[in-house]
Design an enzyme around this catalytic site. Sequence first.
Site, PDB file in Angstrom:
ATOM      1  N   PRO A   1      43.958  36.250  55.921  1.00  0.00           N
ATOM      2  CA  PRO A   1      43.214  36.702  57.055  1.00  0.00           C
ATOM      3  C   PRO A   1      41.879  35.692  57.297  1.00  0.00           C
ATOM      4  O   PRO A   1      41.228  35.600  56.440  1.00  0.00           O
ATOM      5  CB  PRO A   1      42.530  38.239  56.914  1.00  0.00           C
ATOM      6  CG  PRO A   1      43.822  38.712  56.170  1.00  0.00           C
ATOM      7  CD  PRO A   1      44.017  37.599  55.023  1.00  0.00           C
ATOM      8  N   CYS A   2      41.805  35.375  58.708  1.00  0.00           N
ATOM      9  CA  CYS A   2      40.809  34.233  58.876  1.00  0.00           C
ATOM     10  C   CYS A   2      39.702  34.685  59.764  1.00  0.00           C
ATOM     11  O   CYS A   2      38.797  33.883  59.973  1.00  0.00           O
ATOM     12  CB  CYS A   2      41.437  33.218  59.724  1.00  0.00           C
ATOM     13  SG  CYS A   2      42.166  33.804  61.300  1.00  0.00           S
ATOM     14  N   ARG A   3      39.783  35.861  59.994  1.00  0.00           N
ATOM     15  CA  ARG A   3      38.542  36.429  61.118  1.00  0.00           C
ATOM     16  C   ARG A   3      37.273  36.251  60.384  1.00  0.00           C
ATOM     17  O   ARG A   3      36.308  36.227  61.224  1.00  0.00           O
ATOM     18  CB  ARG A   3      38.981  38.055  61.624  1.00  0.00           C
ATOM     19  CG  ARG A   3      38.982  38.810  60.423  1.00  0.00           C
ATOM     20  CD  ARG A   3      39.464  40.149  60.915  1.00  0.00           C
ATOM     21  NE  ARG A   3      40.292  40.766  59.859  1.00  0.00           N
ATOM     22  CZ  ARG A   3      41.087  42.052  60.093  1.00  0.00           C
ATOM     23  NH1 ARG A   3      40.710  42.743  61.222  1.00  0.00           N
ATOM     24  NH2 ARG A   3      41.685  42.596  59.176  1.00  0.00           N
TER      25      ARG A   3
END
Length: 401
Positions: free
Chosen positions: A82-84
Amino acid sequence: MALKALDLFCGMGGLSWGLKGTGVIEPLWAVDNSEPALALYKRNLPNTQVLNLDLSKLSNIKILFEKIQFHGGVDLVVGGSPCRGFTQIRNGQDTDSDPHNRLAIKFADIIRELNPLAFIYENVPQLENSRVFQRFLGRLKGRNSYRVAHAVVEAANFGNPSRRTRLFVLGIRCNVGRVPIIPKGLDIPHYHFWWQRDEQNGKIVYYPKLEEPWLARLVDPNDLQLVNVEQAISDLPILETKTPGNNCFYSTPPQSAYQKWARQHLQETDGHAVPRILPETRMRLKAVIPGGNWRDLPEPLTYKIPSDSTSGKLRRKHYSAYRRLLPEGHSPTVQGHADFAYHYQYERTLTPRELARLMGFTDDFRLGHEYCSVVQAIGNAVPPILAKAIAESLIRQLDDC
């Protein structure tokens, strides 16, 4: 050479769909903990063993190790955590403090334990400048485990109709004796895929920033390396109002090489859903030309209640507010919500199938008839066109060893 693959943080399966398209790599295992995304994955890659596991928990990683090792291991591990935590506004916070970002380290730990022949990792470009990234590389290179290369690439350089700039990290086990090379496609700087806004003869106009010889290739419907929005979606069913998801026939014969490729010899497709749109939103979209956004609204439509100045000004004044696609240009980066951009011809949001086309999914990737969960999954996906290009390059490098 046939390669058995494990896809971590697989989402709806963009990476796996691209890997499978090589004809050499077979995704045998896939892991995620988003049930809506996994439902799409299972529907389209039924021969893959799919595990719903939260990899932030050590107990789940042990379960994964036991299953993979019991069945003989894998040759290739791919994925994008996940990149958030890297993309949101940090307000001075250290990215190390975001639990999502530690999953990049988990990916490296899994590589070290499973010891595959090679790996492919992708994430947002911002990761490259973080301290987490240096720790990530250190884990992979430690004790001469892997030779590693990393580079930021733009999906539009590989024939994707939408922009998507991603950081790729490739690794090949040291005993293979090769340093991986990451392809960059046409290698056109990513900002050349944006749109230009000018005023000509008192009128606002939008056009692609690309210059020759690339512009001529962009408007050529037979060119599969530069594909614009119209070439990607103009043959899909004509929908103008709220529509429940259903299967539909194509509206025209293929109008481009990309459309012919995307259809995969199908006669009809799914994913043709349109949510309700407010009358005032439709009114504003009618006033916005293709490529334009809220800046192009006439004064009466800039109020919350059109023509009522007492209602106050619109709050939505970011670049994507009331933005309509430019048919002769590339789409902006597809996001996981309906209003990141609107159709260039009709006053409505884009359908899941249109979004999938812009993200490089072929029409035989079945989307079903949901809207919000599918749109979110597409926005989080890796373009299969890009995944396939990276994987094919890696296969050639391994064949040369």
